[in-house]
Design an enzyme around this catalytic site. Structure first.
Site, PDB file in Angstrom:
ATOM      1  N   GLU A  16      44.172  36.691 -45.689  1.00 49.81           N
ATOM      2  CA  GLU A  16      44.583  35.479 -46.403  1.00 49.81           C
ATOM      3  C   GLU A  16      43.428  34.483 -46.469  1.00 49.81           C
ATOM      4  O   GLU A  16      43.160  33.896 -47.533  1.00 49.81           O
ATOM      5  CB  GLU A  16      45.786  34.826 -45.721  1.00 49.81           C
ATOM      6  CG  GLU A  16      46.262  33.589 -46.475  1.00 49.81           C
ATOM      7  CD  GLU A  16      47.191  32.708 -45.665  1.00 49.81           C
ATOM      8  OE1 GLU A  16      48.219  32.271 -46.229  1.00 49.81           O
ATOM      9  OE2 GLU A  16      46.890  32.430 -44.484  1.00 49.81           O
ATOM     10  N   TRP A  39      52.635  36.015 -49.091  1.00 48.43           N
ATOM     11  CA  TRP A  39      52.864  35.103 -50.216  1.00 48.43           C
ATOM     12  C   TRP A  39      53.783  35.712 -51.274  1.00 48.43           C
ATOM     13  O   TRP A  39      54.022  35.099 -52.316  1.00 48.43           O
ATOM     14  CB  TRP A  39      51.532  34.720 -50.863  1.00 48.43           C
ATOM     15  CG  TRP A  39      50.774  33.675 -50.114  1.00 48.43           C
ATOM     16  CD1 TRP A  39      49.928  33.866 -49.054  1.00 48.43           C
ATOM     17  CD2 TRP A  39      50.776  32.268 -50.357  1.00 48.43           C
ATOM     18  NE1 TRP A  39      49.397  32.671 -48.620  1.00 48.43           N
ATOM     19  CE2 TRP A  39      49.907  31.665 -49.409  1.00 48.43           C
ATOM     20  CE3 TRP A  39      51.420  31.443 -51.278  1.00 48.43           C
ATOM     21  CZ2 TRP A  39      49.672  30.299 -49.363  1.00 48.43           C
ATOM     22  CZ3 TRP A  39      51.190  30.081 -51.245  1.00 48.43           C
ATOM     23  CH2 TRP A  39      50.334  29.520 -50.289  1.00 48.43           C
ATOM     24  N   TYR A  51      45.570  26.831 -52.567  1.00 44.61           N
ATOM     25  CA  TYR A  51      44.422  26.606 -51.687  1.00 44.61           C
ATOM     26  C   TYR A  51      43.081  27.080 -52.240  1.00 44.61           C
ATOM     27  O   TYR A  51      42.099  26.334 -52.239  1.00 44.61           O
ATOM     28  CB  TYR A  51      44.672  27.276 -50.335  1.00 44.61           C
ATOM     29  CG  TYR A  51      45.847  26.715 -49.593  1.00 44.61           C
ATOM     30  CD1 TYR A  51      45.782  25.491 -48.927  1.00 44.61           C
ATOM     31  CD2 TYR A  51      47.063  27.404 -49.565  1.00 44.61           C
ATOM     32  CE1 TYR A  51      46.871  24.973 -48.255  1.00 44.61           C
ATOM     33  CE2 TYR A  51      48.165  26.891 -48.893  1.00 44.61           C
ATOM     34  CZ  TYR A  51      48.064  25.677 -48.244  1.00 44.61           C
ATOM     35  OH  TYR A  51      49.140  25.158 -47.582  1.00 44.61           O
ATOM     36  N   CYS A  97      50.539  22.886 -47.521  1.00 48.82           N
ATOM     37  CA  CYS A  97      51.062  22.393 -46.247  1.00 48.82           C
ATOM     38  C   CYS A  97      49.904  21.930 -45.367  1.00 48.82           C
ATOM     39  O   CYS A  97      49.948  20.846 -44.802  1.00 48.82           O
ATOM     40  CB  CYS A  97      51.872  23.486 -45.545  1.00 48.82           C
ATOM     41  SG  CYS A  97      53.381  23.932 -46.409  1.00 48.82           S
ATOM     42  N   ARG A 143      51.033  18.479 -43.469  1.00 52.48           N
ATOM     43  CA  ARG A 143      52.138  17.574 -43.806  1.00 52.48           C
ATOM     44  C   ARG A 143      53.468  18.120 -43.319  1.00 52.48           C
ATOM     45  O   ARG A 143      54.395  17.370 -43.008  1.00 52.48           O
ATOM     46  CB  ARG A 143      52.201  17.351 -45.316  1.00 52.48           C
ATOM     47  CG  ARG A 143      52.528  18.623 -46.090  1.00 52.48           C
ATOM     48  CD  ARG A 143      52.779  18.396 -47.573  1.00 52.48           C
ATOM     49  NE  ARG A 143      53.039  19.671 -48.237  1.00 52.48           N
ATOM     50  CZ  ARG A 143      54.228  20.260 -48.319  1.00 52.48           C
ATOM     51  NH1 ARG A 143      55.283  19.688 -47.762  1.00 52.48           N
ATOM     52  NH2 ARG A 143      54.376  21.414 -48.947  1.00 52.48           N
ATOM     53  N   SER A 144      53.573  19.467 -43.276  1.00 51.45           N
ATOM     54  CA  SER A 144      54.820  20.151 -42.934  1.00 51.45           C
ATOM     55  C   SER A 144      54.451  21.465 -42.266  1.00 51.45           C
ATOM     56  O   SER A 144      53.564  22.168 -42.745  1.00 51.45           O
ATOM     57  CB  SER A 144      55.634  20.410 -44.210  1.00 51.45           C
ATOM     58  OG  SER A 144      56.748  21.236 -43.951  1.00 51.45           O
ATOM     59  N   ASP A 175      56.089  24.968 -40.227  1.00 53.25           N
ATOM     60  CA  ASP A 175      57.022  25.907 -39.622  1.00 53.25           C
ATOM     61  C   ASP A 175      56.370  26.394 -38.325  1.00 53.25           C
ATOM     62  O   ASP A 175      55.445  27.194 -38.337  1.00 53.25           O
ATOM     63  CB  ASP A 175      57.248  27.055 -40.610  1.00 53.25           C
ATOM     64  CG  ASP A 175      58.003  28.239 -40.033  1.00 53.25           C
ATOM     65  OD1 ASP A 175      58.296  28.251 -38.824  1.00 53.25           O
ATOM     66  OD2 ASP A 175      58.296  29.175 -40.799  1.00 53.25           O
ATOM     67  N   HIS A 195      58.285  21.317 -37.294  1.00 51.49           N
ATOM     68  CA  HIS A 195      59.689  21.698 -37.160  1.00 51.49           C
ATOM     69  C   HIS A 195      59.888  23.162 -36.802  1.00 51.49           C
ATOM     70  O   HIS A 195      59.046  24.014 -37.060  1.00 51.49           O
ATOM     71  CB  HIS A 195      60.450  21.386 -38.452  1.00 51.49           C
ATOM     72  CG  HIS A 195      59.789  21.935 -39.687  1.00 51.49           C
ATOM     73  ND1 HIS A 195      58.936  21.192 -40.468  1.00 51.49           N
ATOM     74  CD2 HIS A 195      59.846  23.174 -40.257  1.00 51.49           C
ATOM     75  CE1 HIS A 195      58.498  21.925 -41.478  1.00 51.49           C
ATOM     76  NE2 HIS A 195      59.042  23.148 -41.371  1.00 51.49           N
ATOM     77  N   ILE A 196      61.045  23.407 -36.218  1.00 53.64           N
ATOM     78  CA  ILE A 196      61.543  24.761 -35.961  1.00 53.64           C
ATOM     79  C   ILE A 196      62.764  24.958 -36.851  1.00 53.64           C
ATOM     80  O   ILE A 196      63.701  24.149 -36.820  1.00 53.64           O
ATOM     81  CB  ILE A 196      61.935  24.951 -34.487  1.00 53.64           C
ATOM     82  CG1 ILE A 196      60.706  24.812 -33.583  1.00 53.64           C
ATOM     83  CG2 ILE A 196      62.605  26.303 -34.270  1.00 53.64           C
ATOM     84  CD1 ILE A 196      61.039  24.794 -32.094  1.00 53.64           C
ATOM     85  N   TYR A 197      62.751  26.002 -37.674  1.00 51.86           N
ATOM     86  CA  TYR A 197      63.922  26.287 -38.494  1.00 51.86           C
ATOM     87  C   TYR A 197      65.100  26.679 -37.607  1.00 51.86           C
ATOM     88  O   TYR A 197      64.920  27.296 -36.555  1.00 51.86           O
ATOM     89  CB  TYR A 197      63.619  27.394 -39.502  1.00 51.86           C
ATOM     90  CG  TYR A 197      62.878  26.890 -40.720  1.00 51.86           C
ATOM     91  CD1 TYR A 197      63.549  26.189 -41.719  1.00 51.86           C
ATOM     92  CD2 TYR A 197      61.510  27.098 -40.868  1.00 51.86           C
ATOM     93  CE1 TYR A 197      62.874  25.708 -42.831  1.00 51.86           C
ATOM     94  CE2 TYR A 197      60.832  26.621 -41.971  1.00 51.86           C
ATOM     95  CZ  TYR A 197      61.518  25.923 -42.953  1.00 51.86           C
ATOM     96  OH  TYR A 197      60.850  25.447 -44.043  1.00 51.86           O
TER      97      TYR A 197
END
Length: 318
Positions: free
Chosen positions: A62, A84, A148, A200, A220-221, A223, A261-263
């Protein structure tokens, strides 16, 4: 205990103990905190987590995809990298050209309905095969927009000029290592509608001190279970690659996250990981005969001594 796993697991505990339940774009739900920083000493080993297996080949291919300035998933599929796929697939099934079974909310439905999941997997495989074999289809539905790779290597400014931010950073490190402008920005407000997934990890900056290259990346975010281990390893590898070309050693990697965050459907997996004892970190070895980071291929990057716990599977929120 290696510090990479320790600080990561401390973050996981912090979210579970102090996080707030929030809704999100995917409809999955999260436990979230706002603002967190992690630091990794790259001299102590390569920060690929050992409390679960993180597929380094996917991380590396990636990153090489980003560095090529590529935004089409065909390269990833050619390298058996499917991280992706869902975003390209979503672009196809939401288009007027798609005439197959209803794929609305396929991410959640595939987790909850075995019969639907079988249909979804069949359609996803069809998508992958067409991207690999049909140039016109790949051009339209394999391309994820100005994500990206485009922003890193071909940033378009208000003046109409195109800027290669990675090459600029390398040139500037060699010319003026004390510069405070060794920065790459992937967030472009004017192009958000043309991106299948807005960045992200939206910016990163390098710092040279006493012959060592350090990097700080901002998200910004994030997982935490599926994404963050990849992000840490990816930016660690990027730091190694740029240090290699610039004749420097590696220093620190610093992560700065906003909505961390954690889903809700990853909580059990996180608890399993928290029960595991960290192991020794691996090291990274680069082919010294390759001079430019843009010439690196997977065969030029070797991961040494990686003996993690087994992988822990979890669904991706799309």
């Amino acid at each position: 205990m290696n510090q990479a796993d320790k600080v990561y697991l401390d973050l996981c505990r912090n979210i579970l103990e102090h996080g707030t339940k929030k809704e999100d774009r995917t409809g999955t739900g999260t436990i979230s905190i706002f603002g967190y920083q992690l630091r990794f000493n790259l001299q102590e080993g390569f920060p690929l987590l050992t409390t679960k297996r993180v597929p380094f080949r996917l991380v590396a291919t990636e990153l090489l995809w980003f560095l090529k300035g590529d935004t089409n998933v065909r390269y990833l599929l050619e390298n058996n990298n499917h991280i992706w796929d869902e975003w390209g697939f979503q672009k196809w099934v939401e288009s007027e050209q798609y005439d197959g079974p209803d794929m609305t909310n396929f991410g959640l439905r595939s987790q909850e309905d075995e019969q639907f999941n079988a249909i979804y997997q069949e359609q996803l495989k069809m998508y992958q095969e067409r991207v690999l074999t049909d140039d016109d289809f790949a051009k339209e539905f394999g391309d994820l927009g100005n994500v990206y790779g485009k922003q890193w290597r071909s940033w378009e400014g208000a003046d109409g000029k195109v800027y290669d931010q990675i090459q600029y950073i390398i040139n500037e490190i060699k010319r003026n290592p004390d510069s405070r402008r060794l920065l790459c920005n992937a967030w472009s407000a004017s192009e958000l509608e043309n991106q299948q997934l807005p960045p992200c990890h939206y910016a990163f900056q390098f710092y040279v001190n006493e012959g060592k290259l350090s990097c700080m990346f901002n998200m910004r975010s994030n997982d935490v279970f599926l994404g963050l281990p990849f992000n840490i390893a990816s930016y660690a590898l990027l730091t190694h690659l740029i240090a290699h070309e610039c004749g420097l050693e590696v220093g620190e990697l610093i992560y700065s996250g906003a909505d961390v965050h954690i889903y809700s459907n990853h909580v059990d997996q996180i608890k399993t990981q928290l029960e595991r004892e960290p192991r020794a970190l691996p090291t990274i070895e680069l082919n010294r005969d390759v001079e430019s980071i843009f010439d690196f291929e997977m065969k030029d990057i070797q991961l040494i001594g990686y003996e993690p716990h087994s992988s822990i599977k979890a669904p991706v929120a799309v």
